[in-house]
Design a protein around this motif. Structure first.
Motif, mmCIF file in Angstrom:
data_model
loop_
_atom_site.group_PDB
_atom_site.id
_atom_site.type_symbol
_atom_site.label_atom_id
_atom_site.label_comp_id
_atom_site.label_asym_id
_atom_site.label_seq_id
_atom_site.Cartn_x
_atom_site.Cartn_y
_atom_site.Cartn_z
ATOM 1 N N LEU A 166 2.215 6.564 -1.297
ATOM 2 C CA LEU A 166 1.226 5.495 -1.491
ATOM 3 C C LEU A 166 1.342 5.006 -2.934
ATOM 4 O O LEU A 166 1.769 5.656 -4.068
ATOM 5 N N THR A 167 1.226 3.702 -3.072
ATOM 6 C CA THR A 167 0.993 2.786 -4.028
ATOM 7 C C THR A 167 -0.495 3.471 -4.685
ATOM 8 O O THR A 167 -1.143 3.928 -4.151
ATOM 9 N N SER A 168 -0.819 2.852 -6.195
ATOM 10 C CA SER A 168 -2.016 3.278 -6.664
ATOM 11 C C SER A 168 -3.095 2.715 -5.595
ATOM 12 O O SER A 168 -4.029 3.046 -5.398
ATOM 13 N N SER A 182 -6.107 4.519 -3.671
ATOM 14 C CA SER A 182 -7.348 4.236 -3.771
ATOM 15 C C SER A 182 -8.218 3.879 -2.497
ATOM 16 O O SER A 182 -9.341 4.295 -2.211
ATOM 17 N N ILE A 183 -7.324 3.366 -1.624
ATOM 18 C CA ILE A 183 -7.813 3.248 -0.263
ATOM 19 C C ILE A 183 -8.105 4.563 0.305
ATOM 20 O O ILE A 183 -9.134 4.876 1.026
ATOM 21 N N ALA A 184 -7.082 5.447 0.313
ATOM 22 C CA ALA A 184 -6.998 6.834 0.847
ATOM 23 C C ALA A 184 -8.220 7.615 0.399
ATOM 24 O O ALA A 184 -8.859 8.182 1.385
ATOM 25 N N LEU A 238 0.772 -1.184 0.239
ATOM 26 C CA LEU A 238 -0.085 -0.092 0.023
ATOM 27 C C LEU A 238 0.861 1.453 -0.041
ATOM 28 O O LEU A 238 0.351 2.430 -0.251
ATOM 29 N N VAL A 239 2.162 1.076 0.493
ATOM 30 C CA VAL A 239 3.140 2.185 0.284
ATOM 31 C C VAL A 239 4.371 1.819 -0.086
ATOM 32 O O VAL A 239 4.859 0.723 -0.145
ATOM 33 N N ASN A 240 4.748 2.812 -1.059
ATOM 34 C CA ASN A 240 6.271 2.698 -1.491
ATOM 35 C C ASN A 240 7.270 3.071 -0.640
ATOM 36 O O ASN A 240 7.136 4.315 -0.058
#
Ligand SMILES: [Mn+2]
Ligand SMILES: [Mn+2]
Ligand SMILES: [Mn+2]
Ligand SMILES: [Mn+2]
Lengths: 224, 224
Positions: A69-71, A75-77, A58-60
């Motif tokens: 954030l990853t994509s 999207s969750i955020a 979920l995180v780079n």
DNA sequence: ATATAAATTTAGACAAGTCTAAAAAAAATT
DNA sequence: AATTTTTTTTAGACTTGTCTAAATTTATAT
């Protein structure tokens, strides 16, 4: 690859939302200290969590390089932001809260887990597009309108602006606006700008007021 | 001694609510195993928690003797029940949920912490007295109406009853009632009672139906 | 280029809540 | 009354998220 449904803890959701909002604001990857400051926690705790979120993709994260954030994380955020803002609309429009009172409650309500609740709430509220602070509400597919970053502070003498949002949502700022009779939709005319401190005399509803640069830098407007 | 404001965790609140509902039902102090069963946890976890709640004076506890709520514990439990039931009203009346869908969501919403939220919600809902399952809603002072325990199963042939509540709120039971067209307020006439299994033929809205004893034992009614 | 300062990560400890396995007490049987 | 079964409690371990203190890395200043 289909979107996995994640069951995240309240804590994880709060980290993701925090990284999102800082990343949006700064436009680059977010430092451990910034996250710690915003979450009122310690840097070491943040390191632990971003490593955990990194394992969940979920995180780079690369050591000492900050987090983004990853994509999937993004999207969750956005979903959390959607829940937060829809609850704020409910609290202000239906339960009669003032716009400076709803943030902490929405911080709790945004974590309620349900597949159906938020869409039903959105329908009940009749699909509002913005929250009580002028922030755009993402739709059910995660699309979110871009806030055009025009601040009142950038307006010139003689221009007319309409207030469309607040950058700072702190209770003290919002209460000041209430006192000065500035709300979303208020139409402001720039009468003059003081060279020394960039304070402005503005006319609002026929009444003139002096506004510090601190204030004008925190009001989103559109010119007309 | 003035009522201390407690900040309880969600877990603590769930234990208190569980002890409350079992205690009400059984009329005596509650065994460790019963709590564990209802909370889907293990007896050893329950022992830990009731000892902790006992130290906080919310639960009366002597080793091997089971647990019961102190008056302070009871007052907290009633507040949680109030929140649960008001949220259920909101979900059914405003968000268009069915009465069998709201329990799990209310389980989450009942833990939202706020001094003002529930009273505002209650006002917005226009002071409902009962939740969607016919259960009474405690008022803001913790006063709660006593459910008179008249079950449909105790009615005699020829009597007329009005359904005022369900004892079992499980989704499967509620869906059965939907199918059979029985809802709160339904007026039922007892046509006959089968000696062997105590099943009943009832007339509802001009239509006759057979109802097992399992069903009639879970419907609160008042005779008229 | 080196030294100093600041930011980040690791190591180890702690609190809340849970679990399994074992011990102790209470209840039920014989 | 003695034995067996069931219930409850304790002991010790684990997870999540937090913290402090120490170690490491990066950034800044001389
Ligand atoms: Mn907010
Ligand atoms: Mn907002
Ligand atoms: Mn319920
Ligand atoms: Mn109910």
């Amino acid at each position: 690859m289909q979107l996995m449904e994640f069951k995240l803890s309240q804590t994880e959701e709060n980290y993701i939302k925090t990284i999102y909002s800082i990343e949006i604001h700064l436009g680059k990857s977010v430092s451990t200290n910034k996250i710690a400051e915003k979450l009122k926690t310690k840097a070491s705790s943040v390191t632990d969590m971003i490593q955990k979120l990194s394992e969940k993709k979920l995180v780079n994260y690369k050591k000492y390089q900050g987090a983004s954030l990853t994509s999937e994380g993004k999207s969750i955020a956005v979903k959390i932001v959607r829940r937060h803002r829809l609850w704020e609309v409910f609290l202000v429009n239906n339960l009669d809260y003032a716009w400076d009172e709803v943030h902490d409650l929405a911080e709790q309500l945004e974590h309620i887990k349900s597949k159906t609740l938020i869409d039903k709430l959105e329908a009940y509220l009749e699909y509002p597009t913005h929250d009580p602070h002028g922030d755009p509400i993402p739709d059910r597919n995660g699309n979110i309108e871009h806030h055009k970053n025009i601040m009142l502070s950038s307006a010139k003498v003689g221009e007319n602006c309409q207030v469309i949002g607040v950058k700072d949502s702190s209770s003290s700022f919002l209460k000041f606006l209430d006192k000065t009779n500035i709300k979303l939709g208020s139409q402001l005319k720039i009468i003059s700008i003081e060279d020394f401190d960039h304070s402005m005399i503005i006319e609002n509803n026929g009444i003139q007021n002096s506004i510090s640069n601190q204030i004008s830098k925190n009001l989103f407007v559109k010119k007309y």
